[in-house]
Design a protein around this motif. Structure first.
Motif, PDB file in Angstrom:
ATOM      1  N   LEU A 522      34.108  55.713  49.881  1.00 48.87           N
ATOM      2  CA  LEU A 522      34.609  56.012  48.395  1.00 48.87           C
ATOM      3  C   LEU A 522      33.600  55.367  47.461  1.00 48.87           C
ATOM      4  N   LYS A 523      32.319  55.456  47.715  1.00 45.93           N
ATOM      5  CA  LYS A 523      31.309  54.775  46.954  1.00 45.93           C
ATOM      6  C   LYS A 523      31.237  54.918  45.615  1.00 45.93           C
ATOM      7  N   TRP A 524      31.681  56.102  44.980  1.00 43.92           N
ATOM      8  CA  TRP A 524      31.436  56.074  43.609  1.00 43.92           C
ATOM      9  C   TRP A 524      32.903  56.251  42.931  1.00 43.92           C
ATOM     10  N   THR A 525      33.889  55.851  43.733  1.00 45.24           N
ATOM     11  CA  THR A 525      35.252  55.555  43.127  1.00 45.24           C
ATOM     12  C   THR A 525      35.281  54.198  42.142  1.00 45.24           C
ATOM     13  N   THR A 526      35.799  54.379  41.217  1.00 48.03           N
ATOM     14  CA  THR A 526      36.275  52.994  40.566  1.00 48.03           C
ATOM     15  C   THR A 526      37.679  52.314  40.984  1.00 48.03           C
ATOM     16  N   ILE A 527      37.399  51.344  41.567  1.00 47.70           N
ATOM     17  CA  ILE A 527      38.635  50.658  42.270  1.00 47.70           C
ATOM     18  C   ILE A 527      39.095  49.258  41.406  1.00 47.70           C
ATOM     19  N   PHE A 528      40.369  49.507  41.353  1.00 45.40           N
ATOM     20  CA  PHE A 528      41.011  48.321  40.507  1.00 45.40           C
ATOM     21  C   PHE A 528      41.894  47.576  41.598  1.00 45.40           C
ATOM     22  N   ILE A 529      41.699  46.195  41.849  1.00 45.21           N
ATOM     23  CA  ILE A 529      42.693  45.524  42.740  1.00 45.21           C
ATOM     24  C   ILE A 529      43.271  44.346  42.022  1.00 45.21           C
ATOM     25  N   VAL A 530      44.593  44.395  41.797  1.00 40.64           N
ATOM     26  CA  VAL A 530      45.611  43.327  41.513  1.00 40.64           C
ATOM     27  C   VAL A 530      45.999  42.559  42.570  1.00 40.64           C
ATOM     28  N   ALA A 531      45.604  41.375  42.616  1.00 38.42           N
ATOM     29  CA  ALA A 531      46.051  40.710  44.154  1.00 38.42           C
ATOM     30  C   ALA A 531      46.509  39.245  43.577  1.00 38.42           C
ATOM     31  N   GLN A 532      47.020  38.719  44.543  1.00 34.85           N
ATOM     32  CA  GLN A 532      47.485  37.106  44.348  1.00 34.85           C
ATOM     33  C   GLN A 532      46.417  36.408  45.491  1.00 34.85           C
ATOM     34  N   ARG A 533      46.106  36.997  46.528  1.00 35.58           N
ATOM     35  CA  ARG A 533      45.206  36.330  47.531  1.00 35.58           C
ATOM     36  C   ARG A 533      43.691  36.345  47.352  1.00 35.58           C
ATOM     37  N   ILE A 534      42.952  35.158  47.120  1.00 35.51           N
ATOM     38  CA  ILE A 534      41.661  35.202  46.949  1.00 35.51           C
ATOM     39  C   ILE A 534      40.850  35.841  48.093  1.00 35.51           C
ATOM     40  N   TRP A 535      41.410  36.169  49.403  1.00 37.03           N
ATOM     41  CA  TRP A 535      40.625  36.636  50.213  1.00 37.03           C
ATOM     42  C   TRP A 535      40.721  38.219  50.002  1.00 37.03           C
ATOM     43  N   THR A 536      41.556  38.704  49.430  1.00 29.90           N
ATOM     44  CA  THR A 536      41.377  40.293  48.980  1.00 29.90           C
ATOM     45  C   THR A 536      40.455  40.621  47.929  1.00 29.90           C
ATOM     46  N   ILE A 537      40.254  39.681  47.037  1.00 31.58           N
ATOM     47  CA  ILE A 537      39.181  39.941  46.094  1.00 31.58           C
ATOM     48  C   ILE A 537      37.949  39.396  46.178  1.00 31.58           C
ATOM     49  N   LYS A 538      37.706  38.569  46.974  1.00 29.33           N
ATOM     50  CA  LYS A 538      36.324  37.739  46.815  1.00 29.33           C
ATOM     51  C   LYS A 538      35.243  38.501  46.886  1.00 29.33           C
ATOM     52  N   ASP A 539      35.240  39.678  47.511  1.00 28.32           N
ATOM     53  CA  ASP A 539      34.087  40.686  47.595  1.00 28.32           C
ATOM     54  C   ASP A 539      33.923  41.626  46.333  1.00 28.32           C
ATOM     55  N   ALA A 540      35.149  41.488  45.649  1.00 29.62           N
ATOM     56  CA  ALA A 540      34.819  42.385  44.410  1.00 29.62           C
ATOM     57  C   ALA A 540      33.618  42.510  43.492  1.00 29.62           C
ATOM     58  N   ASP A 541      33.386  43.277  42.876  1.00 30.67           N
ATOM     59  CA  ASP A 541      32.045  43.177  42.004  1.00 30.67           C
ATOM     60  C   ASP A 541      32.330  42.611  40.832  1.00 30.67           C
ATOM     61  N   LYS A 542      33.540  42.533  40.178  1.00 29.16           N
ATOM     62  CA  LYS A 542      33.774  41.761  38.939  1.00 29.16           C
ATOM     63  C   LYS A 542      35.400  41.370  39.486  1.00 29.16           C
ATOM     64  N   ILE A 543      35.476  40.136  39.158  1.00 27.41           N
ATOM     65  CA  ILE A 543      36.844  39.253  39.219  1.00 27.41           C
ATOM     66  C   ILE A 543      37.099  38.906  37.740  1.00 27.41           C
ATOM     67  N   ILE A 544      38.129  39.386  37.398  1.00 27.97           N
ATOM     68  CA  ILE A 544      38.759  39.307  35.910  1.00 27.97           C
ATOM     69  C   ILE A 544      39.916  37.964  36.122  1.00 27.97           C
ATOM     70  N   VAL A 545      39.629  36.740  35.727  1.00 26.17           N
ATOM     71  CA  VAL A 545      40.516  35.537  35.649  1.00 26.17           C
ATOM     72  C   VAL A 545      41.189  35.717  34.263  1.00 26.17           C
ATOM     73  N   ILE A 546      42.666  35.765  34.554  1.00 26.53           N
ATOM     74  CA  ILE A 546      43.371  35.784  33.223  1.00 26.53           C
ATOM     75  C   ILE A 546      44.069  34.658  33.170  1.00 26.53           C
ATOM     76  N   GLU A 547      44.340  34.157  31.930  1.00 25.48           N
ATOM     77  CA  GLU A 547      44.805  32.994  31.598  1.00 25.48           C
ATOM     78  C   GLU A 547      45.485  32.926  30.173  1.00 25.48           C
ATOM     79  N   ASP A 548      46.674  32.487  30.134  1.00 27.79           N
ATOM     80  CA  ASP A 548      47.600  32.717  28.740  1.00 27.79           C
ATOM     81  C   ASP A 548      47.243  34.023  28.292  1.00 27.79           C
ATOM     82  N   TRP A 549      47.313  34.871  29.158  1.00 28.84           N
ATOM     83  CA  TRP A 549      47.415  36.471  28.689  1.00 28.84           C
ATOM     84  C   TRP A 549      46.141  37.107  28.436  1.00 28.84           C
ATOM     85  N   CYS A 550      45.057  36.228  28.356  1.00 25.60           N
ATOM     86  CA  CYS A 550      43.559  36.585  28.052  1.00 25.60           C
ATOM     87  C   CYS A 550      42.702  36.681  29.083  1.00 25.60           C
ATOM     88  N   CYS A 551      41.720  37.729  28.869  1.00 29.30           N
ATOM     89  CA  CYS A 551      40.578  37.525  29.778  1.00 29.30           C
ATOM     90  C   CYS A 551      39.726  36.421  29.388  1.00 29.30           C
TER      91      CYS A 551
END
Length: 582
Positions: A522-551
């Motif tokens: 699915l090369k051209w699909t935009t994929i969003f992953i909400v996760a608790q595990r670092i292993w799941t998201i470590k290869d993502a193109d962008k990782i959004i870290v949220i703290e105090d409800w802000c980006c």
């Protein structure tokens, strides 16, 4: 009730008019019987009357009674048809309305209450419609017509009848004044019983695991007792009505005969038979009048309950969804791009924002991950994309078009959402994967099962894709349900995929293989992953870290490890330095 009756079609309204005409004919026939009784009495007083003259009148009376029975049968059939059609429409309208609700709308009513409204409340309205057509229309006509018939009779008898009606109305009014507030409470108590039952059935494994059966039984017993006590109160209050009616009718009969005795003692011998005839006719009309009042009391006993149910149904039908459906349904030039611009969100009943100033762009080829530093509403952010909720302020764009301008159906055709809790329908595996696909084929089925790694266990099943799935997939493990839930989304090859903590039950090996499959196929699909595990998201193109409800950070894994202290702390709490740098 007016809002509910608006759902009647022209055909059903015409049928109600026909029923009203038949009721008038039936009342006319019923009130015709005492006249034939008077004629029979007159014939008995006549010296040269033959038996066939009396039999002739009896035949007329029997014919009228049979015609009245036939009309009653037709009325029952017509009223049942009208009520059944209306209830079917109401259930469909309620169902469609709930489908259009936002998650906030559903929460305001509660799931248990919506189920009660669609079933129990509709049944109450249906029952009231059946009774109203047959009784509520007939009773006033019968009462007025019978009253006109007895007005020209003896004033003493008329006075006795008036007193009887006054007593009946007074008792009915007192009973209804007591029970109407309870009827309003009963439906809410039914909601509570349904809610406790639903909770127990849905989480029966947890209840048994903690030996909490007694605790759940106590909760149910409390809700059930409140409902049964309220119903018992209304039943006891209404139970006085029918005995009161019997007593009043019997007293009226005694009063009529007693007054007849007084009247006949003052009447000449040659006129006493005529007085007897008048008394017989009057008794019949008085009985009809009392029965009309009884029917009205009966309808008034069920009508308040039905009105409460109708009001509850109208509340659902009149509720406007928080999600307004727009009409943009054209093709867009830029495909599958998602942009958040200073998005803020708070729940309608909350004072504080749970999402603050979220701004980022997700390109079609990118995998975007969201992780939190402290407790926050990460799932709420992705719920804003398919418009499960609408942003309080700020803008969300898909293909440079604001999501609020899309037609809701077209927007969600672009997106496939995999929730935290995997849900399977009570079908087979194939039907669960190709759920609601217009033209499902074996190629899509195999493609989805391969990418989601579901084929690993499906191939070992005796029936393969035809293997039975119990309600909510209780005959499958949690990781199997997650894979099938992911396969259901992939089968459509959607433009945007949202995984809301959907990899939590997968082992690390399957997690990695699945993500690699997504990137490859699915090369051209935009994929969003909400996760608790670092292993799941470590290869993502962008990782959004949220703290105090802000980006607060939007980088890749390696950059975040170097520059974001919070992210590194989360990562080191889950993986070793060596694993993080792989």
């Amino acid at each position: 009730m007016i809002r509910i009756l608006k759902e009647l079609s022209k055909k059903e309204i015409l049928l109600i008019i026909v029923c009203a005409i038949l009721i008038i004919c039936q009342v006319w026939l019923d009130l015709k019987l005492p006249e034939y009784m008077w004629k029979i009495t007159e014939l008995l007083e006549t010296q040269w009357t033959e038996i066939w003259d009396i039999i002739h009148q009896w035949i007329f009376m029997l014919s009228i009674a049979l015609i009245s029975v036939v009309i009653s049968m037709i009325l029952v059939l017509c009223s049942s048809k009208i009520a059944a059609n209306l209830s079917a429409k109401l259930r469909l309208k309620i169902y469609e309305k709930v489908q259009s609700f936002s998650l906030e709308n559903v929460k305001n009513f509660s799931i248990a209450s919506l189920i009660t409204r669609e079933t129990n409340d509709v049944t109450q309205v249906q029952s009231a419609i059946v009774q109203s057509i047959q009784i509520f229309v007939k009773a006033p006509i019968l009462a007025v017509w019978a009253l006109i018939k007895i007005l020209n009779k003896n004033p003493l008898w008329s006075a006795a009848t008036a007193i009887a009606i006054w007593l009946l109305v007074t008792i009915a009014a007192l009973a209804l004044a007591l029970v109407i507030p309870k009827f309003k409470r009963i439906q809410k108590l039914v909601d509570q019983v349904n809610g406790v039952s639903r909770e127990h059935i849905n989480w029966i494994r947890v209840v048994r695991a903690y030996n909490a059966e007694n605790y759940q039984e106590e909760k149910f017993e409390k809700a059930n007792k409140n409902l049964s006590d309220t119903q018992m109160f209304t039943s006891r209050a209404m139970s006085f009505l029918m005995p009161s009616v019997d007593v009043i009718m019997n007293l009226l009969t005694v009063a009529v005969y007693f007054l007849w005795w007084i009247i006949i003692m003052k009447t000449l011998d040659e006129n006493r038979l005529w007085v007897f005839s008048d008394m017989m006719v009057f008794s019949s009309y008085a009985t009809q009048l009392i029965m009309a009042c009884v029917m009205l009391v009966f309808v008034l006993a069920i009508l308040p309950w039905a009105l409460v149910s109708a009001k509850r149904l109208a509340e659902v039908l009149n509720t406007e969804s928080d999600i307004k459906d727009w009409d943009f349904d054209k093709e867009t030039k830029q495909k599958w791009l998602v942009e958040f611009k200073h998005v803020n969100f708070r729940y309608p009943d909350a004072k504080e924002y749970v999402v603050k100033d979220i701004t980022f762009i997700a390109n079609p080829w990118e995998m975007i991950a969201l992780i939190w530093a402290t407790w926050c509403w990460k799932s709420t952010i992705v719920n804003l994309i398919p418009r499960f909720y609408d942003a309080t302020s700020g803008e969300i764009f898909i293909d440079w078009i604001e999501v609020k301008k899309y037609k809701e159906k077209n927007l969600r055709n672009k997106i496939w959402y995999i929730p935290q809790k995997a849900f399977l329908f009570r079908w087979d595996i194939k039907d669960n994967i190709v759920f609601w696909m217009e033209n499902p084929d074996d190629e899509s089925l195999k493609f989805a099962s391969k990418i989601s790694e579901s084929d690993e266990f499906i191939k070992w099943l005796k029936d393969g894709f035809q293997h039975y799935v119990a309600l909510n997939g209780t005959n499958y493990s949690w990781w199997q349900k997650q894979r099938l839930s992911i396969a259901r989304a992939i089968a459509r090859k959607p433009e945007i995929l949202i995984f809301d903590d959907s990899f939590s039950a997968l082992d690390y090996k399957t997690d990695l293989k699945l993500r690699n499959n997504l990137k490859k196929e699915l090369k051209w699909t935009t994929i969003f992953i909400v996760a608790q595990r670092i292993w799941t998201i470590k290869d993502a193109d962008k990782i959004i870290v949220i703290e105090d409800w802000c980006c607060v950070w939007i980088w890749k894994h390696e950059e975040l490890l170097q520059n974001c202290k919070v992210y590194k702390e989360i990562a080191l709490s889950q993986l070793s330095e060596q694993e993080l740098n792989k």
